[in-house]
Design a protein around this motif. Structure first.
Motif, PDB file in Angstrom:
ATOM      1  N   UNK A 194       0.851  -1.194   0.000  1.00  0.00           N
ATOM      2  CA  UNK A 194       0.000   0.000   0.000  1.00  0.00           C
ATOM      3  C   UNK A 194       0.884   1.240   0.000  1.00  0.00           C
ATOM      4  N   UNK A 195       0.609   2.145  -0.938  1.00  0.00           N
ATOM      5  CA  UNK A 195       1.293   3.425  -0.994  1.00  0.00           C
ATOM      6  C   UNK A 195       0.361   4.504  -0.471  1.00  0.00           C
ATOM      7  N   UNK A 196       0.864   5.367   0.429  1.00  0.00           N
ATOM      8  CA  UNK A 196       0.105   6.506   0.929  1.00  0.00           C
ATOM      9  C   UNK A 196       0.721   7.785   0.361  1.00  0.00           C
ATOM     10  N   UNK A 197      -0.096   8.522  -0.391  1.00  0.00           N
ATOM     11  CA  UNK A 197       0.348   9.759  -1.010  1.00  0.00           C
ATOM     12  C   UNK A 197      -0.222  10.945  -0.237  1.00  0.00           C
ATOM     13  N   UNK A 198       0.661  11.786   0.313  1.00  0.00           N
ATOM     14  CA  UNK A 198       0.235  13.020   0.963  1.00  0.00           C
ATOM     15  C   UNK A 198       0.240  14.137  -0.070  1.00  0.00           C
ATOM     16  N   UNK A 199      -0.837  14.905  -0.121  1.00  0.00           N
ATOM     17  CA  UNK A 199      -0.975  15.911  -1.166  1.00  0.00           C
ATOM     18  C   UNK A 199       0.106  16.988  -1.088  1.00  0.00           C
ATOM     19  N   UNK A 200       0.710  17.180   0.079  1.00  0.00           N
ATOM     20  CA  UNK A 200       1.748  18.190   0.195  1.00  0.00           C
ATOM     21  C   UNK A 200       3.153  17.636   0.103  1.00  0.00           C
ATOM     22  N   UNK A 201       3.280  16.357  -0.282  1.00  0.00           N
ATOM     23  CA  UNK A 201       4.596  15.728  -0.328  1.00  0.00           C
ATOM     24  C   UNK A 201       4.797  15.044  -1.669  1.00  0.00           C
ATOM     25  N   UNK A 202       6.045  14.944  -2.088  1.00  0.00           N
ATOM     26  CA  UNK A 202       6.333  14.314  -3.371  1.00  0.00           C
ATOM     27  C   UNK A 202       6.536  12.812  -3.256  1.00  0.00           C
ATOM     28  N   UNK A 203       6.993  12.327  -2.101  1.00  0.00           N
ATOM     29  CA  UNK A 203       7.335  10.917  -1.939  1.00  0.00           C
ATOM     30  C   UNK A 203       6.293  10.202  -1.100  1.00  0.00           C
ATOM     31  N   UNK A 204       5.755   9.073  -1.579  1.00  0.00           N
ATOM     32  CA  UNK A 204       4.778   8.321  -0.800  1.00  0.00           C
ATOM     33  C   UNK A 204       5.455   7.463   0.258  1.00  0.00           C
ATOM     34  N   UNK A 205       4.688   7.024   1.234  1.00  0.00           N
ATOM     35  CA  UNK A 205       5.142   6.029   2.199  1.00  0.00           C
ATOM     36  C   UNK A 205       4.507   4.699   1.828  1.00  0.00           C
ATOM     37  N   UNK A 206       5.192   3.613   2.172  1.00  0.00           N
ATOM     38  CA  UNK A 206       4.710   2.285   1.777  1.00  0.00           C
ATOM     39  C   UNK A 206       4.620   1.377   2.989  1.00  0.00           C
ATOM     40  N   UNK A 207       3.556   0.590   3.060  1.00  0.00           N
ATOM     41  CA  UNK A 207       3.427  -0.472   4.045  1.00  0.00           C
ATOM     42  C   UNK A 207       3.106  -1.765   3.306  1.00  0.00           C
ATOM     43  N   UNK A 208       3.512  -2.870   3.888  1.00  0.00           N
ATOM     44  CA  UNK A 208       3.190  -4.162   3.291  1.00  0.00           C
ATOM     45  C   UNK A 208       3.955  -4.467   2.029  1.00  0.00           C
ATOM     46  N   UNK A 209       5.197  -3.997   1.917  1.00  0.00           N
ATOM     47  CA  UNK A 209       5.983  -4.266   0.711  1.00  0.00           C
ATOM     48  C   UNK A 209       6.083  -5.778   0.474  1.00  0.00           C
TER      49      UNK A 209
END
Length: 297
Positions: A194-209
């Motif tokens: 799962x990728x989480x994209x924050x609207x104010x950030x360029x890089x997403x965070x990932x869980x469950x790779x």
């Protein structure tokens, strides 16, 4: 067996099981009785979704990458409101969504605008001219924003100004999208977690790779991410820290109820179930199953 392509309204009052024959059947959760049944448009129901109030049911018929059809019903009356060609692109779902006020259906087209239909009448409304092809869409809780996906990129559009507000690289295969309640973050279920994209950030965070995730959703307060994937797996993550809170093989997550108190899941060869979601216990376990389950074969 019961397919993962099951649709439930937000209060878990009814559900529609997958049908390889294209038949539309609606079952009542409380007593496990079929309350509506009628012929669909084609064989193979690929993706189904109830409107927010549970009154309308939209069903996509057809396989991936081939021409299909989208039907919209007032299912209690058995009345077909919309029958239109549709194509399921590289995203497994969703190719359509409902506005949160329950008044409109939006449908993405792989090489054209986003189409809009009025639910009450089935009348087609003016297209959303977002100047971008799309193969998946998810509207934000307020209906102000739309997440649009085309292979390689996730775009966020303001539907009032028709302006593109954010764009993110997304090269993984997309299976599902979910907005955080604050509308500042959107989660994407992909072939690699799962990728989480924050609207104010360029890089997403990932869980469950490393996990193939097919379903993703947030809890009502947005503190946790629930993900379901192949193999009857269910994982719950801290949305901020990415810490794994619970991993279970009890079944694949389908949906969280609107009150945030119940979790619908499906387990292969067993069927549909609904469990209480215990947050007071720190999600150390899922509560005892309800009597709502059904075998399909």
């Amino acid at each position: 067996t019961l397919s993962l392509h099951d649709a439930l309204p937000i209060y878990f009052e009814h559900y529609m099981p997958y049908s390889a024959e294209g038949k539309v059947e609606v079952w009542r959760v409380q007593d496990k009785k079929m309350v509506a049944s009628f012929a669909g448009l084609e064989r193979d129901t690929t993706w189904e979704r109830f409107s927010p109030d549970g009154r309308y049911l939209a069903v996509y018929f057809g396989g991936q990458g081939s021409g299909g059809r989208l039907g919209l019903w007032d299912w209690r009356a058995g009345r077909l409101l919309v029958d239109t060609p549709a194509i399921l692109g590289r995203a497994n779902r969703p190719v359509f969504d409902f506005t949160t006020d329950g008044k409109e259906l939006v449908l993405v087209c792989s090489n054209g605008p986003v189409r809009r239909f009025e639910l009450a009448s089935g009348k087609e409304l003016e297209d959303l001219l977002l100047e971008a092809p799309a193969q998946a869409i998810r509207l934000s809780p307020s209906g102000l924003l739309a997440a649009i996906w085309n292979p390689g990129e996730l775009q966020i559009w303001n539907l009032q100004s028709h302006h593109l507000t954010s764009r993110f690289a997304l090269v993984e295969r997309l299976n599902d999208l979910a907005w955080h309640p604050n509308e500042e973050v959107i989660a994407a279920a992909t072939s690699d977690g799962v990728l989480q994209f924050s609207l104010g950030s360029e890089s997403p965070t990932r869980v469950g790779r490393g996990s193939y995730i097919t379903q993703v959703s947030y809890t009502r307060d947005g503190d946790m991410v629930l993900a379901g994937g192949w193999g009857d797996g269910c994982s719950i993550w801290d949305a901020v820290t990415g810490r794994l809170l619970l991993a279970s093989k009890e079944g694949a997550v389908l949906q969280i109820s609107k009150d945030g108190e119940h979790l619908a899941f499906v387990k292969e060869n067993i069927g549909l179930g609904i469990r209480g979601l215990s947050t007071s216990l720190g999600l150390s376990r899922l509560l005892l199953p309800s009597s709502v389950s059904k075998n399909y074969g």
